[in-house]
Design a protein around this motif. Structure first.
Motif, PDB file in Angstrom:
ATOM      1  N   PHE A 500      46.118  49.009  37.922  1.00  7.86           N
ATOM      2  CA  PHE A 500      45.504  48.364  39.088  1.00  7.86           C
ATOM      3  C   PHE A 500      44.933  46.994  38.755  1.00  7.86           C
ATOM      4  N   VAL A 501      44.461  46.784  37.527  1.00 10.85           N
ATOM      5  CA  VAL A 501      44.001  45.442  37.156  1.00 10.85           C
ATOM      6  C   VAL A 501      45.170  44.462  37.170  1.00 10.85           C
ATOM      7  N   LYS A 502      46.337  44.917  36.748  1.00 10.32           N
ATOM      8  CA  LYS A 502      47.521  44.047  36.798  1.00 10.32           C
ATOM      9  C   LYS A 502      47.815  43.624  38.237  1.00 10.32           C
ATOM     10  N   LEU A 503      47.690  44.541  39.180  1.00 10.51           N
ATOM     11  CA  LEU A 503      47.897  44.199  40.588  1.00 10.51           C
ATOM     12  C   LEU A 503      46.800  43.274  41.100  1.00 10.51           C
ATOM     13  N   LEU A 504      45.585  43.497  40.627  1.00 13.11           N
ATOM     14  CA  LEU A 504      44.474  42.605  40.979  1.00 13.11           C
ATOM     15  C   LEU A 504      44.777  41.180  40.527  1.00 13.11           C
ATOM     16  N   VAL A 505      45.244  41.026  39.309  1.00 13.40           N
ATOM     17  CA  VAL A 505      45.576  39.711  38.769  1.00 13.40           C
ATOM     18  C   VAL A 505      46.685  39.063  39.602  1.00 13.40           C
ATOM     19  N   GLU A 506      47.674  39.844  39.979  1.00  9.46           N
ATOM     20  CA  GLU A 506      48.749  39.331  40.830  1.00  9.46           C
ATOM     21  C   GLU A 506      48.184  38.772  42.140  1.00  9.46           C
ATOM     22  N   ALA A 507      47.290  39.524  42.757  1.00 14.72           N
ATOM     23  CA  ALA A 507      46.711  39.096  44.033  1.00 14.72           C
ATOM     24  C   ALA A 507      45.889  37.830  43.866  1.00 14.72           C
ATOM     25  N   ASP A 508      45.035  37.808  42.857  1.00 16.06           N
ATOM     26  CA  ASP A 508      44.206  36.625  42.628  1.00 16.06           C
ATOM     27  C   ASP A 508      45.056  35.397  42.332  1.00 16.06           C
ATOM     28  N   ASN A 509      46.064  35.565  41.509  1.00 16.41           N
ATOM     29  CA  ASN A 509      46.906  34.421  41.172  1.00 16.41           C
ATOM     30  C   ASN A 509      47.726  33.940  42.367  1.00 16.41           C
ATOM     31  N   ALA A 510      48.117  34.848  43.235  1.00 18.60           N
ATOM     32  CA  ALA A 510      48.822  34.456  44.457  1.00 18.60           C
ATOM     33  C   ALA A 510      47.937  33.573  45.327  1.00 18.60           C
ATOM     34  N   VAL A 511      46.683  33.967  45.470  1.00 17.95           N
ATOM     35  CA  VAL A 511      45.747  33.182  46.273  1.00 17.95           C
ATOM     36  C   VAL A 511      45.435  31.855  45.585  1.00 17.95           C
ATOM     37  N   ASP A 512      45.340  31.878  44.266  1.00 19.15           N
ATOM     38  CA  ASP A 512      45.081  30.667  43.487  1.00 19.15           C
ATOM     39  C   ASP A 512      46.195  29.642  43.713  1.00 19.15           C
ATOM     40  N   THR A 548      38.832  32.867  36.167  1.00 17.35           N
ATOM     41  CA  THR A 548      38.892  33.687  37.379  1.00 17.35           C
ATOM     42  C   THR A 548      38.026  34.908  37.121  1.00 17.35           C
ATOM     43  N   GLY A 549      37.079  35.174  38.026  1.00 19.11           N
ATOM     44  CA  GLY A 549      36.079  36.210  37.778  1.00 19.11           C
ATOM     45  C   GLY A 549      36.030  37.300  38.835  1.00 19.11           C
ATOM     46  N   PRO A 550      36.857  38.331  38.731  1.00 18.66           N
ATOM     47  CA  PRO A 550      36.731  39.477  39.649  1.00 18.66           C
ATOM     48  C   PRO A 550      35.627  40.415  39.177  1.00 18.66           C
ATOM     49  N   GLN A 551      34.896  41.007  40.124  1.00 21.77           N
ATOM     50  CA  GLN A 551      33.771  41.847  39.745  1.00 21.77           C
ATOM     51  C   GLN A 551      33.994  43.305  40.125  1.00 21.77           C
ATOM     52  N   ALA A 552      33.486  44.181  39.253  1.00 20.17           N
ATOM     53  CA  ALA A 552      33.576  45.627  39.473  1.00 20.17           C
ATOM     54  C   ALA A 552      32.298  46.145  40.101  1.00 20.17           C
ATOM     55  N   PHE A 553      32.403  47.294  40.735  1.00 21.27           N
ATOM     56  CA  PHE A 553      31.223  48.082  41.093  1.00 21.27           C
ATOM     57  C   PHE A 553      31.614  49.549  41.013  1.00 21.27           C
TER      58      PHE A 553
END
Length: 862
Positions: A500-512, A548-553
């Motif tokens: 799921f982190v790999k998919l998160l990175v994909e999403a963030d980089n797409a927006v970037d 790029t800084g995604p945050q967890a909770f």
């Protein structure tokens, strides 16, 4: 020396009047910016995007309506209406149109949209389909990436549908050189271009864009000078007339030229802050270390009294609260409280490691006490060199119950930044952005707050062999009943996290990529090193430092869940993994009012069933339907929502016997008989640390399109409430769809050994790895901090936490009874400000579920 209990003076009548005007205002959407940016884009089709952006800034700054508020001494407002907001269709617009009829009554952060405004916005929006950053970003994402977002694992909605923001620009450079100096620098860089390099063409366009934007910004300031003069000519009160004429003179001089006085410096600062908001819809435009770059102008102004200097500073504090922003209805639940996160700091070390506290640092504390509103997000930096007097004064401000200042530990943050390759001098100069995110000021495109990542959801999926309900969302890593020890479960959790982190990175980089291609920002970029030197915008990698800084909770939820399984399943054998899963899938024998568990697992106790009209639907059912439709189409209307709800109602669950219900509830009690995170117990604290570090270590493996590294944070805004609605029951006894723990804080009511024990648990989480920031909330009964003894104990707690490697802490100082009373009688508590997460907010503006979450936090005493 007696430094305790000094108290605070009252604000002036001017400040009180300005404050009341904002509290009395109805937040309203205006259409001017949307119309102007649309008109500009129609006029500039065919030009390079950086020039289109500059021309849009030019058109907005030269044509947008402007206003001067009664009583104010600093000019410049985002809207004509007080506390209103503009719309930014170049990022996204569908959600605005879909909320024309509901934005005024939605759960969080309602805004009025007058009928004529809605019509003007509709007409502007007709231009934008297929042209927005969100449209382009979506085209870059795989279906697996979109599915993960639709199912509540993470969201990149912050920058997906809005500007980036999250920056601290070089305010000091503007004060020293003026906008005229920026223009001259861009012109000089342009002259150096030879034209021999293919890159020179793009650099030339960038420099031209900067020149266009800054000339327009000078015109914008002069428009305010003209308006002040016009108002002065009609003003009958001589004192106010003189004020308006002085404001006009200030706006005529700054920010075009260097500031020479304290008043000019404040006015120049505010124009920078305002224009950054106008150019982009990004929030967390953070002033950073205000006491460092502003103090020379206070110190050098020998013609101003201490009281008037303070009133001018208080005016700036008021202006922060006039700015506003709207988001879609779901996102606003994650950012509840009209928050735009303008983080401003004082104190800490300078680049040589010397304490940098100065007289302005103390005036900032006074300004926060005088204005006593949600904005700005006020913070102090702490080091082992921080003067006792400064810490006590900050603690005394906390004691007022406003939720600030938040406190940040130099002894952890500086090493964390150096761990990311930042040199010592720059690391010592760090500021805080947005909620809790450290960055090197005016050298960083940090993309902080790049995503909310729900690690509790990842655990939920892990416990169901990669499934989210009936959907195989992640890889198959084993059924819950087959795990033989905690190590097996943790390995499965790690595998799901990797996926799921790999998919998160994909999403963030797409927006970037989308922001670089469609929304570069020439005004902002010219104030960040080394965009002018490199000849490209921040969005294209012009900054010196790129992250790029995604945050967890959900860290405490996962740690407590792992601990409960280890103790009661693998050590004591009181429950089998199969029994625990069955109890969880039946919500531990408690009703599931949404009926969603029945849909997911064919189970559920007292679950809702059958078709229900929209008006009677549970809020969570509506939320789920909204997400289903948005994930498929990106927009929604009420008729479609009604149809989805009626067709998607949960089937009746299988019958569950009374004895089964009793056993499920017994299992809940067994699992809850655990020493939880937050009580200074090394076993559970280390397990909890690992639950979070698995995420942090995975995130830092990746790079972004600007050549920088991903870095993890751990803070939720108020998303722990919103995204709790996506998480089924957990092994710690948490029921389905209820809020998760906020940030790195223990779960509410589970930190039972007092504030020091709770702080010591949090300090063990290895905050250095979470270099994008961590967030820790504590709540105290006001009686616990009363008097000098209370203040001493409170300051000692802060020092102990920081000495044990805590990164950040912030406090609510208010009793439960007051909060409950404010829920019942909001009209009597309009000035009640509380700490939500990395920001404070007007309590009555929060959704009830967020209010409830704050009420439920553990209330400490010494």
């Amino acid at each position: 020396m007696d430094v305790l209990g000094k108290g605070f003076t009252k604000p002036t009548a001017r400040i009180q009047a300005l404050r009341d005007a904002i509290y009395d205002a109805t937040p309203t959407v205006e259409a001017d910016r949307a119309e102007l940016v649309t008109a500009s884009y129609k006029e500039t089709e065919g030009l390079p995007v950086i020039l289109r952006r500059a021309k849009a800034v030019e058109k907005i700054l030269t044509e947008i309506p402007i206003a001067i508020r009664d009583h104010e001494l600093i000019a410049g407002s985002l809207t004509v209406s007080i506390h209103g907001c503009q719309i930014y269709p170049e990022y996204s617009f569908d959600w605005v149109e879909k909320e024309f009829d509901t934005m005024a009554t939605r759960m969080a952060d309602p805004f009025e949209i007058p009928k004529d405004t809605a019509k003007r916005l509709h007409d502007a929006f007709l231009y934008w389909p297929g042209k927005t950053t969100s449209d382009l970003a979506t085209s870059y994402m795989s279906q697996s990436c979109l599915d993960a977002q639709a199912n509540g694992v993470f969201t990149v909605g912050n920058y997906y549908f809005n500007g980036v923001g999250h920056v601290c620009v070089d305010y000091g450079k503007v004060l020293r050189e003026g906008f005229g100096g920026i223009i001259r620098e861009a012109e000089a860089q342009k002259v150096k271009l030879s034209g021999a390099s293919p890159e020179d063409m793009k650099k030339r366009d960038f420099y031209d864009a900067v020149i266009i934007a800054y000339k327009a910004a000078i015109t914008y300031a002069h428009r305010y000078a003209d308006l002040c003069e016009q108002l002065a000519s009609r003003e009958g009160d001589q004192t106010r007339q003189a004020e308006l004429l002085k404001m006009a003179a200030n706006c005529r001089r700054v920010p075009e030229q260097p500031a020479t006085t304290w008043w000019e410096a404040l006015q120049s600062f505010w124009f920078v802050q305002l224009i950054l908001q106008i150019e982009s819809s990004g929030h967390s435009i953070s002033p950073g270390r205000f006491d460092q770059y502003m103090y020379p102008y206070l110190e050098g102004d020998k013609n101003i009294s201490r009281d008037f200097a303070q009133e001018l500073l208080d005016n700036i504090w008021i202006k922060f609260n006039d700015l506003n922003k709207t988001r879609d209805a779901v996102s606003d639940q994650a950012f509840a409280g009209y928050a735009i996160f303008q983080n401003i700091q004082c104190g800490g070390q300078d680049e040589d490691g010397v304490d940098a506290t100065n007289p302005l640092s103390y005036m900032m504390i006074d300004a926060a006490a005088h204005v006593a509103m949600a904005a700005p997000s006020f913070s102090i930096r702490y080091s082992n060199r921080t003067p006792d007097e400064f810490l006590y004064r900050a603690c005394e401000l906390v004691r007022l119950g406003l939720g600030y200042p938040a406190m940040y530990n130099d002894e952890v943050i500086i090493p964390a930044m150096m761990n990311r390759g930042i040199p010592l001098k720059d690391a010592r100069s760090y500021c805080i952005i947005g909620c809790v995110e450290p960055q090197v000021p005016h050298k960083t495109e940090g993309w902080h707050d790049a995503a909310f990542f729900n690690i509790a959801k990842v655990l939920d999926i892990t416990l169901h062999n990669g499934r989210n309900g009936q959907v195989q969302l992640g890889p198959k890593t084993g059924e819950m009943k087959d795990f033989q020890n905690l190590g097996d479960l943790m390995q499965a959790y790690k595998t799901q996290m990797e996926y799921f982190v790999k998919l998160l990175v994909e999403a963030d980089n797409a927006v970037d990529y989308a922001h670089a291609e469609r929304a570069p920002l020439p005004f902002e970029s010219a104030l960040v090193d080394d965009c002018l030197g490199r000849g490209k915008s921040m969005q294209e990698g012009g900054a010196i430092y790129n992250f790029t800084g995604p945050q967890a909770f959900g860290v405490a939820d996962n740690g407590d869940s792992f601990m409960a399984i280890q103790k009661h399943v693998f050590e004591k054998g009181e429950v089998t993994m199969g029994e625990l899963q069955e109890a969880m899938d039946h919500n531990f024998g408690y009703p599931d009012e949404t009926g969603k568990l029945a849909t997911w697992f064919g189970t559920g106790c007292c679950a809702a069933a059958g078709s229900t009209p929209l008006e009677g639907m549970d809020e969570r059912q509506i939320y789920e339907a909204v997400k289903r439709i948005l994930s498929a189409k990106g927009s929604i209307d009420i008729n479609e929502l009604q149809k989805d709800l009626q067709q998607g109602s949960a089937p009746a669950p299988a019958a569950v016997s009374r004895s089964d219900v009793g056993r499920y509830q017994q299992i809940k009690r067994i699992m809850e008989n655990t020493t939880w995170f937050g009580n200074d117990d090394d076993v559970v604290d280390i397990i909890t640390r690992e639950a979070g570090q698995i995420y942090a270590r995975e995130v830092q493996k990746y790079k972004n399109p600007r050549g920088g590294q991903f870095q993890a944070g751990c803070y939720p805004v108020s998303a722990n409430v919103l995204f709790g609605k996506d998480v089924a029951p957990l092994p710690d006894g948490r029921l389905a769809w209820t809020p998760l723990a906020d940030g790195v804080s223990p779960r509410p009511g589970c930190d039972t050994n007092g504030p020091t024990a709770a702080a010591m648990s949090v300090a063990k989480l290895e905050h250095e790895t979470f270099s994008n920031g961590t967030l820790y909330n504590q709540k105290f009964n006001p009686a616990a901090l009363a008097g000098d003894e209370g203040l001493k104990r409170f300051a000692a707690l802060c020092r102990a936490y920081f000495e044990n490697k805590g990164m950040h802490v912030q406090f609510n100082v208010i009793d439960k009874a007051t909060l409950v009373e404010a829920q019942k009688h909001p009209e009597q508590h309009k000035d009640l400000v509380v700490r939500v997460a990395g920001y404070s907010a007007q309590f009555i503006s929060l959704a009830k579920e967020v209010q409830d979450n704050i009420i439920d936090r553990t209330e400490f005493e010494f």
